[in-house]
Write a protein that holds these residues in place. Structure first.
Motif, PDB file in Angstrom:
ATOM      1  N   ASP A 226      12.058  -4.816   6.488  1.00 49.46           N
ATOM      2  CA  ASP A 226      12.510  -5.319   5.190  1.00 49.46           C
ATOM      3  C   ASP A 226      11.339  -5.358   4.205  1.00 49.46           C
ATOM      4  OD1 ASP A 226      15.142  -5.611   5.922  1.00 49.46           O
ATOM      5  OD2 ASP A 226      14.997  -7.772   6.331  1.00 49.46           O
ATOM      6  N   VAL A 227      10.167  -5.793   4.684  1.00 47.98           N
ATOM      7  CA  VAL A 227       8.979  -5.814   3.822  1.00 47.98           C
ATOM      8  C   VAL A 227       8.586  -4.391   3.428  1.00 47.98           C
ATOM      9  CG1 VAL A 227       6.534  -6.408   3.665  1.00 47.98           C
ATOM     10  CG2 VAL A 227       8.124  -7.975   4.789  1.00 47.98           C
ATOM     11  N   LEU A 228       8.628  -3.471   4.383  1.00 45.46           N
ATOM     12  CA  LEU A 228       8.252  -2.082   4.072  1.00 45.46           C
ATOM     13  C   LEU A 228       9.212  -1.476   3.049  1.00 45.46           C
ATOM     14  CD1 LEU A 228       7.092  -0.614   7.504  1.00 45.46           C
ATOM     15  CD2 LEU A 228       5.922  -2.142   5.898  1.00 45.46           C
ATOM     16  N   ALA A 229      10.482  -1.809   3.162  1.00 42.85           N
ATOM     17  CA  ALA A 229      11.452  -1.324   2.180  1.00 42.85           C
ATOM     18  C   ALA A 229      11.151  -1.906   0.796  1.00 42.85           C
ATOM     19  CB  ALA A 229      12.868  -1.688   2.612  1.00 42.85           C
ATOM     20  N   ASP A 230      10.773  -3.179   0.749  1.00 43.57           N
ATOM     21  CA  ASP A 230      10.410  -3.791  -0.524  1.00 43.57           C
ATOM     22  C   ASP A 230       9.172  -3.128  -1.120  1.00 43.57           C
ATOM     23  OD1 ASP A 230      12.511  -5.591  -0.470  1.00 43.57           O
ATOM     24  OD2 ASP A 230      11.313  -7.245   0.355  1.00 43.57           O
ATOM     25  N   LEU A 231       8.201  -2.780  -0.279  1.00 50.60           N
ATOM     26  CA  LEU A 231       6.994  -2.111  -0.765  1.00 50.60           C
ATOM     27  C   LEU A 231       7.316  -0.728  -1.335  1.00 50.60           C
ATOM     28  CD1 LEU A 231       4.420  -3.056   2.014  1.00 50.60           C
ATOM     29  CD2 LEU A 231       4.320  -3.726  -0.389  1.00 50.60           C
ATOM     30  N   ARG A 232       8.200  -0.024  -0.687  1.00 49.40           N
ATOM     31  CA  ARG A 232       8.578   1.291  -1.219  1.00 49.40           C
ATOM     32  C   ARG A 232       9.371   1.140  -2.517  1.00 49.40           C
ATOM     33  NH1 ARG A 232       6.422   4.529  -1.972  1.00 49.40           N
ATOM     34  NH2 ARG A 232       8.054   6.129  -2.054  1.00 49.40           N
ATOM     35  N   ALA A 233      10.122   0.062  -2.647  1.00 52.88           N
ATOM     36  CA  ALA A 233      10.893  -0.166  -3.875  1.00 52.88           C
ATOM     37  C   ALA A 233       9.982  -0.357  -5.077  1.00 52.88           C
ATOM     38  CB  ALA A 233      11.807  -1.376  -3.710  1.00 52.88           C
ATOM     39  N   VAL A 234       8.744  -0.842  -4.845  1.00 50.94           N
ATOM     40  CA  VAL A 234       7.781  -0.971  -5.947  1.00 50.94           C
ATOM     41  C   VAL A 234       6.767   0.177  -5.918  1.00 50.94           C
ATOM     42  CG1 VAL A 234       8.066  -3.467  -6.139  1.00 50.94           C
ATOM     43  CG2 VAL A 234       6.278  -2.551  -4.638  1.00 50.94           C
ATOM     44  N   ARG A 235       7.109   1.233  -5.189  1.00 50.60           N
ATOM     45  CA  ARG A 235       6.358   2.494  -5.159  1.00 50.60           C
ATOM     46  C   ARG A 235       4.952   2.357  -4.581  1.00 50.60           C
ATOM     47  NH1 ARG A 235       6.630   4.612 -11.107  1.00 50.60           N
ATOM     48  NH2 ARG A 235       6.717   2.372 -11.583  1.00 50.60           N
ATOM     49  N   CYS A 236       4.799   1.501  -3.586  1.00 44.31           N
ATOM     50  CA  CYS A 236       3.510   1.387  -2.897  1.00 44.31           C
ATOM     51  C   CYS A 236       3.232   2.682  -2.144  1.00 44.31           C
ATOM     52  CB  CYS A 236       3.528   0.208  -1.934  1.00 44.31           C
ATOM     53  SG  CYS A 236       1.968  -0.063  -1.072  1.00 44.31           S
ATOM     54  N   ASP A 237       2.010   3.198  -2.267  1.00 44.23           N
ATOM     55  CA  ASP A 237       1.664   4.512  -1.721  1.00 44.23           C
ATOM     56  C   ASP A 237       1.110   4.469  -0.303  1.00 44.23           C
ATOM     57  OD1 ASP A 237       2.131   6.021  -4.210  1.00 44.23           O
ATOM     58  OD2 ASP A 237       0.400   4.908  -4.963  1.00 44.23           O
ATOM     59  N   VAL A 238       0.242   3.483  -0.022  1.00 38.49           N
ATOM     60  CA  VAL A 238      -0.507   3.464   1.240  1.00 38.49           C
ATOM     61  C   VAL A 238      -0.230   2.158   1.975  1.00 38.49           C
ATOM     62  CG1 VAL A 238      -2.792   3.590   2.308  1.00 38.49           C
ATOM     63  CG2 VAL A 238      -2.316   4.905   0.231  1.00 38.49           C
ATOM     64  N   LEU A 239      -0.023   2.263   3.271  1.00 42.16           N
ATOM     65  CA  LEU A 239       0.300   1.108   4.104  1.00 42.16           C
ATOM     66  C   LEU A 239      -0.665   1.026   5.278  1.00 42.16           C
ATOM     67  CD1 LEU A 239       2.348  -1.174   5.020  1.00 42.16           C
ATOM     68  CD2 LEU A 239       3.490   0.640   6.334  1.00 42.16           C
ATOM     69  N   THR A 240      -1.162  -0.190   5.548  1.00 42.16           N
ATOM     70  CA  THR A 240      -1.955  -0.420   6.747  1.00 42.16           C
ATOM     71  C   THR A 240      -1.283  -1.504   7.590  1.00 42.16           C
ATOM     72  OG1 THR A 240      -3.376  -2.074   5.670  1.00 42.16           O
ATOM     73  CG2 THR A 240      -4.115   0.215   5.613  1.00 42.16           C
ATOM     74  N   LEU A 241      -1.270  -1.282   8.894  1.00 43.48           N
ATOM     75  CA  LEU A 241      -0.712  -2.243   9.849  1.00 43.48           C
ATOM     76  C   LEU A 241      -1.749  -2.477  10.938  1.00 43.48           C
ATOM     77  CD1 LEU A 241       2.872  -0.701  10.320  1.00 43.48           C
ATOM     78  CD2 LEU A 241       2.249  -2.631   8.842  1.00 43.48           C
ATOM     79  N   GLY A 242      -2.137  -3.728  11.146  1.00 43.97           N
ATOM     80  CA  GLY A 242      -3.130  -4.036  12.164  1.00 43.97           C
ATOM     81  C   GLY A 242      -2.745  -5.257  12.971  1.00 43.97           C
ATOM     82  N   GLN A 243      -3.481  -5.472  14.039  1.00 44.98           N
ATOM     83  CA  GLN A 243      -3.236  -6.619  14.917  1.00 44.98           C
ATOM     84  C   GLN A 243      -3.905  -7.865  14.357  1.00 44.98           C
ATOM     85  OE1 GLN A 243      -1.657  -7.134  18.205  1.00 44.98           O
ATOM     86  NE2 GLN A 243      -2.076  -9.218  17.489  1.00 44.98           N
ATOM     87  N   TYR A 244      -3.155  -8.959  14.235  1.00 45.37           N
ATOM     88  CA  TYR A 244      -3.763 -10.239  13.878  1.00 45.37           C
ATOM     89  C   TYR A 244      -4.548 -10.772  15.061  1.00 45.37           C
ATOM     90  CZ  TYR A 244      -4.276 -15.257  13.299  1.00 45.37           C
ATOM     91  OH  TYR A 244      -4.792 -16.529  13.249  1.00 45.37           O
TER      92      TYR A 244
END
Length: 296
Positions: A226-244
């Motif tokens: 859901d968050v990733l979909a929201d980021l694409r809705a505001v045209r975010c280009d680059v995504l990073t995913l890491g371990q907390y």
């Protein structure tokens, strides 16, 4: 593609628990680590690498790279995941932009990343200081510049001022899913962060925007996407995913260690949403190998 497990499947966890094998690696050898550390100390510069106890610090320092942290080393927000000290802030140092630029020159950086503590005590949240730092680096180097900013309490004029410095990459992290915001991000607001990323694209459509999330805080796979979909809705280009990783026993404990193969699958699924670049893995952080994350 197989169905991924929920990211918060039940596991007993504590910040002091033994790390899984994929979160262990040898320390780099050589003197470059000490060179970087000494240079930063001589120029009296802070880094998020040091203050946030980043597990990648030895590797990055050995590559003569660092993420500069401007506006002091004391934050005004009580986030549950971060080890940067909170308390009485320091005065803004007028010569800091020149020192950041000097460090960039001495390190031979081709991609400079500038972040900051959150300074809600300043009228503009430190936006003008970001502008001055980006400008100083540009005047001394031919490096690309990436900023990783706080949310400036949603102040559109402050965000505009940073945009006016024309960074090559404008990064603002979402950190986690909305349900966990109060516990993880304190006074931050999910919609405010999305609005910031949206404003950048409205004012500078060709500017690369970037955002990151930490996994293993108790989010579910549906919440994550859901968050990733929201980021694409505001045209975010680059995504990073890491371990907390909990920096100390006083911070939010890790709910789950996400295996490398699962990070790979999450990245593959995220790319299908339209991100130009997705980097995911246990050691991935917003500025880790940042020069390799820029879309070409």
């Amino acid at each position: 593609m197989r169905t991924l497990p929920v990211v918060d499947r039940p596991e007993k966890s504590s910040p002091g628990r033994r790390l899984p094998s994929w979160l262990k690696r040898p320390l780099p050898v050589g003197n470059e680590n000490f060179y970087t550390e000494s240079l930063l100390r001589d120029l009296k510069l802070e880094t998020v690498c040091e203050n946030a106890r980043c597990p990648n610090r030895p590797e990055c320092y050995s590559r003569r790279t660092a993420t500069f942290m401007i506006l002091g080393n004391v934050c005004t927000r009580p986030c549950g995941f971060c080890s940067v000290p909170r308390g009485e802030t320091v005065e803004v140092e007028g010569d800091e932009p020149a020192r950041v630029a000097e460090a960039s020159v001495r390190l031979g950086l081709k991609h400079v990343v500038i972040t900051s503590v959150t300074r809600d005590d300043l009228p503009d949240g430190g936006a003008e200081h970001f502008f001055q730092c980006v400008t100083a680096v540009r005047e001394r180097t031919g490096a690309a510049v990436e900023v990783l900013t706080p949310d400036f309490l949603g102040d559109r004029a402050a965000i505009t001022r940073v945009i006016e410095s024309r960074p090559d990459v404008f990064n603002h992290n979402m950190e986690t899913v909305p349900r966990l915001y109060k516990r993880v991000r304190g006074r931050a607001e999910y919609r405010r962060s999305l609005d910031l990323l949206e404003q950048i694209k409205q004012q500078a459509p060709n500017m690369v925007t970037k955002a990151g999330l930490m996994l293993g805080l108790g989010e579910t796979i549906d919440e994550l996407f859901d968050v990733l979909a929201d980021l694409r809705a505001v045209r975010c280009d680059v995504l990073t995913l890491g371990q907390y990783l909990a920096p100390t026993l006083k911070h939010i404990p890790v709910a789950r260690f996400v295996p490398p193969a699962e990070f790979d699958e999450l990245a593959a699924r995220a790319r299908l949403l339209g991100f130009q670049q997705v980097v995911a893995g246990p050691f991935v952080r917003s500025s880790y190998h940042a020069d390799e994350m820029v879309p070409h």
